[in-house]
Enzyme design. Structure first.
Site, mmCIF file in Angstrom:
data_model
loop_
_atom_site.group_PDB
_atom_site.id
_atom_site.type_symbol
_atom_site.label_atom_id
_atom_site.label_comp_id
_atom_site.label_asym_id
_atom_site.label_seq_id
_atom_site.Cartn_x
_atom_site.Cartn_y
_atom_site.Cartn_z
ATOM 1 N N THR A 58 0.870 -1.244 -0.471
ATOM 2 C CA THR A 58 0.158 -0.332 0.416
ATOM 3 C C THR A 58 1.142 1.715 -0.176
ATOM 4 O O THR A 58 2.275 0.945 0.369
ATOM 5 C CB THR A 58 -0.807 0.146 1.498
ATOM 6 O OG1 THR A 58 -2.013 -0.834 1.062
ATOM 7 C CG2 THR A 58 -1.424 1.317 1.538
ATOM 8 N N GLY A 82 -5.207 -4.388 8.048
ATOM 9 C CA GLY A 82 -6.456 -3.249 7.881
ATOM 10 C C GLY A 82 -7.299 -3.838 9.001
ATOM 11 O O GLY A 82 -7.511 -2.578 9.378
HETATM 12 N N1 ASP Z 1 -4.068 -1.424 4.916
HETATM 13 C C1 ASP Z 1 -3.804 -2.295 3.919
HETATM 14 C C2 ASP Z 1 -5.266 -2.791 3.724
HETATM 15 O O1 ASP Z 1 -5.567 -3.749 4.684
HETATM 16 C C3 ASP Z 1 -3.499 -2.935 3.283
HETATM 17 C C4 ASP Z 1 -1.890 -3.009 3.401
HETATM 18 O O2 ASP Z 1 -1.231 -1.829 3.765
HETATM 19 O O3 ASP Z 1 -0.550 -3.297 2.490
HETATM 20 O O4 ASP Z 1 -5.855 -3.484 2.667
#
Ligand code: ASP
Length: 394
Positions: free
Chosen positions: A261, A315
């Site tokens: 991300t 997340g």
């Molecule tokens: N926070 C993001 C999610 O859970 C994933 C990530 O940060 O890579 O969708």
């Protein structure tokens, strides 16, 4: 006039470094643009000869000016907007991330490491250029995130991971700390830059969070670019999915050879904060799963009173911990510094419930924090004092 300018400064305001800088700049702007403009050169040379009619030129009046004038040597503090038209600027900062997780040195070749760092630097530079030209924090975080979304190395936009159904469903959000306006999208497909859609939701709709088909329909109505599935395909991502598709597991995109991300936070020269985050979510996600990224307060938050925060990590834990807003609250209600608040939330509160990941944050004084409880986080920051770094491991 100088005297008027001094009176207009509220001396009861807290004297944060940023505020003092603003004060210096206000004075400088008065000197350069106001009635003092004509005597600016002698002032700079030796603080004048005291002969200019009706002007205060006693050493008492001039000595504070000399220290303000020395600030002129910093090219970032005054920005010309045309003939004898200057705008006072304070310091500015941008910080970014490209995901946090089990990123080990042994799993990256030197070449790959270089590629990540150079992509991070490109994103930093894209945002920084906007800030250095006197642009808005909101535009800077958007530019940095677009740059990362367009890079296949990161799990956002072009590099998004596959869902259980072999699709790409992306989430993104953006927030303006000066107005507390925000926009977000969840589960959108084929939109080239989800962060641009989040921005459009914020500015061109009456809503904050749009999802799925509706969000795509809105993207079309504001003429945002779409891409075919091929654009988002990569063999590497597909193999990631195939590794776990038989299981009920969803995986973070950053373990071992995986990448994550993206997000950016910034303070601009006018003292405004902004944050933006974008993701493809987690590999093998299903049932329209949505993570923290598009949830204002969890994955993204900005408030001029406190800080701007962008999160990355598992997340579900970030949602339950309302991470970004919690950091802001600890600063606002408990008087914690940016670093204290980030450490408390990421290294204590998240850890206590098993949440892996990290954050990038900046506060209204231009301080930055890049904090993570995982093995690594793709990260970087650049500011008007000349600091510039990109890093991956602990
Ligand atoms: N926070 C993001 C999610 O859970 C994933 C990530 O940060 O890579 O969708």
């Amino acid at each position: 006039m100088f005297g008027v300018s001094m009176q207009s400064i509220n001396m009861t305001e807290p004297k944060s470094p940023n505020r003092l800088l603003t004060l210096h700049c206000k004075i400088l702007a008065e000197i350069v643009c106001g009635d003092w403009g004509g005597c600016f050169a002698p002032l700079a040379r030796g603080m004048g000869n005291g002969k200019r009619r009706g002007r205060k030129t006693s050493s008492q009046a001039l000595s504070p000016l000399s220290s303000h004038l020395s600030l002129l040597s910093n090219p970032f503090l005054l920005r010309s907007t045309g003939r004898s038209n200057f705008v006072a600027m304070t310091n500015f900062t941008i910080a970014i991330h490209g995901g946090a997780g089990t990123i080990l040195k042994k799993s990256l070749t030197e070449e790959k490491e270089k590629a990540y760092k150079s992509a991070l630097q490109d994103a930093l530079d894209a945002g920084y250029a906007i800030l250095a030209a006197g642009g808005k924090a909101l535009d800077a975080v958007q530019a940095a995130v677009v740059s990362l979304e367009d890079c296949p190395l990161f799990n956002a936009g072009k590099g998004s991971v596959f869902t259980h159904d072999e699709k790409h469903e992306m989430d993104a959000s953006i927030m303006d700390g000066s107005s507390l306006n925000a926009g977000a999208v969840a589960g959108v497909r084929n939109v080239r830059n989800p962060v641009l859609l989040a921005r459009a939701v914020m500015e061109k709709s009456e809503f904050v969070l749009l999802s799925g088909k509706g969000a795509e329909e809105f993207a079309k109505s504001v003429q945002l670019p779409f891409e075919t599935d091929d654009y988002f395909f990569s063999q590497f991502r597909y193999d990631q999915l195939k590794e776990i598709i038989g299981s009920e597991k969803t995986i973070l995109d950053h373990s071992e050879k995986k990448f994550g991300t993206v997000g950016a936070v910034a303070l601009d020269g006018n003292g405004n904060l902004a944050a933006a985050t974008s993701t493809g979510g987690m590999t093998n996600k299903r049932y329209g799963r949505i993570g923290d990224t598009p949830v204002i307060g969890s994955g993204t938050y900005a408030n001029n009173k406190t800080c701007a925060v962008s999160c990355t990590g598992h997340g579900e834990f970030f949602l339950r911990s309302v991470v970004a807003y919690d950091i802001s609250c600890l600063m606002e209600y408990k008087g914690m510094s940016l670093r204290q608040a980030c450490e408390k939330v990421v290294m204590e509160k998240l850890v206590s419930i098993g949440g892996e990941g990290g954050i990038v944050a900046v506060d209204s004084n231009g301080n930055h924090a890049l904090v993570f409880n995982s093995e690594g986080m793709y990260r970087g920051m650049r500011d008007s004092s000349g600091q510039n770094l990109t890093a991956i491991y602990r």
